[in-house]
Design a protein around this motif. Sequence first.
Motif, PDB file in Angstrom:
ATOM      1  N   ALA A  92      78.665  62.600 -18.448  1.00 48.11           N
ATOM      2  CA  ALA A  92      77.497  62.021 -17.795  1.00 48.11           C
ATOM      3  C   ALA A  92      77.403  62.465 -16.341  1.00 48.11           C
ATOM      4  CB  ALA A  92      77.557  60.495 -17.874  1.00 48.11           C
ATOM      5  N   GLU A  93      78.554  62.565 -15.648  1.00 48.71           N
ATOM      6  CA  GLU A  93      78.536  63.010 -14.254  1.00 48.71           C
ATOM      7  C   GLU A  93      78.125  64.469 -14.148  1.00 48.71           C
ATOM      8  OE1 GLU A  93      81.575  63.206 -10.391  1.00 48.71           O
ATOM      9  OE2 GLU A  93      82.268  62.458 -12.361  1.00 48.71           O
ATOM     10  N   TYR A  94      78.603  65.316 -15.065  1.00 52.05           N
ATOM     11  CA  TYR A  94      78.225  66.737 -15.034  1.00 52.05           C
ATOM     12  C   TYR A  94      76.724  66.916 -15.268  1.00 52.05           C
ATOM     13  CZ  TYR A  94      77.621  71.527 -16.633  1.00 52.05           C
ATOM     14  OH  TYR A  94      77.163  72.810 -16.800  1.00 52.05           O
ATOM     15  N   PHE A  95      76.204  66.248 -16.281  1.00 52.42           N
ATOM     16  CA  PHE A  95      74.781  66.410 -16.580  1.00 52.42           C
ATOM     17  C   PHE A  95      73.907  65.782 -15.491  1.00 52.42           C
ATOM     18  CE2 PHE A  95      76.426  66.598 -21.085  1.00 52.42           C
ATOM     19  CZ  PHE A  95      76.179  67.948 -21.233  1.00 52.42           C
ATOM     20  N   SER A  96      74.409  64.756 -14.825  1.00 58.18           N
ATOM     21  CA  SER A  96      73.655  64.182 -13.720  1.00 58.18           C
ATOM     22  C   SER A  96      73.552  65.173 -12.564  1.00 58.18           C
ATOM     23  CB  SER A  96      74.322  62.879 -13.261  1.00 58.18           C
ATOM     24  OG  SER A  96      73.646  62.335 -12.155  1.00 58.18           O
ATOM     25  N   ARG A  97      74.656  65.862 -12.260  1.00 57.50           N
ATOM     26  CA  ARG A  97      74.612  66.877 -11.198  1.00 57.50           C
ATOM     27  C   ARG A  97      73.713  68.051 -11.604  1.00 57.50           C
ATOM     28  NH1 ARG A  97      80.316  66.280 -11.003  1.00 57.50           N
ATOM     29  NH2 ARG A  97      80.474  68.372 -11.944  1.00 57.50           N
ATOM     30  N   ALA A  98      73.760  68.429 -12.873  1.00 59.42           N
ATOM     31  CA  ALA A  98      72.895  69.511 -13.344  1.00 59.42           C
ATOM     32  C   ALA A  98      71.420  69.116 -13.231  1.00 59.42           C
ATOM     33  CB  ALA A  98      73.246  69.857 -14.790  1.00 59.42           C
ATOM     34  N   ASN A  99      71.133  67.862 -13.500  1.00 53.94           N
ATOM     35  CA  ASN A  99      69.764  67.376 -13.362  1.00 53.94           C
ATOM     36  C   ASN A  99      69.287  67.475 -11.920  1.00 53.94           C
ATOM     37  OD1 ASN A  99      67.305  66.111 -13.901  1.00 53.94           O
ATOM     38  ND2 ASN A  99      68.166  64.073 -13.670  1.00 53.94           N
TER      39      ASN A  99
END
Length: 722
Positions: A92-99
Amino acid sequence: MPREKQKRGRRAEQKAQKEDSKREYDDTIEAPSAKRMKPSNDADETIEPAFTEGADYIPFDDDQGEHQEAFENGDEGNGDTPFYGLLDSDEAEYFSRANEMLEANQFHDAEERNIFIESVYQEANGKELKIACSQGCSRLMEKLISMSDARQIRRIFGKFLGHFLHLVQHRFASHCCETLFIHAAPAVMQKTSKSRAKKSEDGEEGEESDLSLADMFLRVIEELKENWGYLLTERFASHTIRVLLLVLAGEPVDVTSKDSVVASRKKERLGLPAAGAQEDKDQAPTQKRGVPESFESALKKMMSEMVAGVDDTYLRALATQPIGNPVLQVLLFLELSHFGKSSAKDPKSILRRLVPDESFEEGTDSATFIRGLLYDPVGSRLVEIMVRYMPGKVFKNLYKNNIRDRIGSLSRNSTAGYVVLRTLERLGKDDLQNAMELIIPEVPGLIERSRLIVPKVLIERCLIRNVDTTPFAKALQNAYDADPTVRLRQMLRLDSASDAGTRSFEDEEMHDADGDSYKQRQNQQSGPGSSVSAAEKLHGSLLTQVMLTAPGPLSDLVYSSLLAQSPETIIQLAKEATSSRVLQQALTLPTSTLQFRRQFIPRFQGHLAELAQDNSGSHVVDALWPASKDVYFVKERLAQELAEHEMTLRDSFLGRAVWRNWSMDLYKRRRGEWKARAKGIEQDPATTGGSGERPKSKLELARERFAAKQAAAAADVAPAES
């Protein structure tokens, strides 16, 4: 023997009753709840669970863990929505940064962005359904789809296949499906590259890539075809169904427009550039797209299945249902525009099922149905689609029996007024003249209530149909104040009192039925401190701009009001966002006469530097350049004033734009060339056909005509002498 201590009075009795009721409530909570009995193994014996009627909740039974385990495993045998799992904290943290990185879009070039998107796809492999159903990461999936190429879109489409029935009903995944359909539509005509499928490392992925996007759309229809009747009124799926219908028809899908029937006004607009934006520059979003031939038959079958199992009563009920009405609008639009208006003659068509009587005579079911929709905030939108696209013969009957005699009262209503707008767009010259005569008595009420869109559209249609607008100009003149100074402020809604922004929609409809009560309440509530909404100012500006385009009394009404204003008021109007548009149009439109501009332009002198640095006033200063083309001495004075404030203008972004548009560098260095450009003698090569030659002056043309006459006279004399 001592007496028992007792309290007297009603307070003691009430307190005792409260204690008893509280004791009973505690006993009820502590009592074990009744469990639902499991069904017997006998096939013949079925035991229905007994639920308490009117209960606030239904308690879970002992099988709760089994159901949760089935959800997590994706078991759909019980008919419930499957649970695809949750992302762990690191994911979730990785995809949040990618967003956040995709939203910032601060990549050096398109190649770097594509590499980042591909890395996100690799990380999301196998987790696509989790991301789509996640509240925090579903926006990332939408951004990924909107910035992906055809190959990546096909990959995501393949992952979603087999799950669309549940995804389109999901609160977050439905938006991902909607975005997927929109961005997959331009690539449906492309063929699948088999070489790429063989090079795929993942066997499952290679198998999915063999399907073209067109075949994937057909698979989606197969998944949903058994549930059309339910999905029409499903809260989240109805949006996706509308997009799917428009994509199959090749119609443009524009979710950014506020008038779009695809998405609601609360729809979040991502506004990110697509991966193929450079390739599709020639294809505007409002243009129709080519679709495979299989889409035509699939769309026809899909539309027939949607309404086949619905009776006429339920179909008419959809017209006033907030969720089903937009889908019905799309169905009716496609039936009348995509399949031709001749399809309306079919007794099984949607139009004929809604309005079986094409005559619309008084007392028929069709007339009653239409009149009930005219004042309904939801149903009136369906009537707009009917009026705009129904066959001409049917429209004439509808207008003759239901709208023509009531068009004046309909224009007063805030809901039915939009149907009047669509009606005016289809009327011929004679009918439009008659409609204008019926609307003229309502003009004072429309102006008072700020219902200005009907007069605006009426003027536009009269100009197109060459209808004389003199009677309408007189009605507007009587509706406004006789003083031209006050009249302009009333037109632009600058200082008039109005409480339209605080009235509810139901109050407007009630006051439309009784005009006197509306005026009384408006006079009571309006005061010196009440303000005008931005929408009223905008509509007032739009109406004034349309009046300027009409030659004759309508434009003269505005021009005389502008000349009556003081220079201070003109500068104030130039700084107002809505009123500055009126000044620009008054300076540049063909109806603007030389006499008016010669009197009006000098009022800006002494304020050019101030206006050039204003967001709205800078556009007015730009408009002064073409407006002063035939009054060169005034243009030279304005340029001299700009030159005096050179440093101030160069320090401002807006001022530099004005300096460039006025060619002030040329004015300072080569005054002769600037004079030629200011007088319109020298033009750019693009406007002169690429020759670069200046047009001849009137004196040069007169000399050429004189020389031609002299040559002709000499040619006549020569044969006579011989």
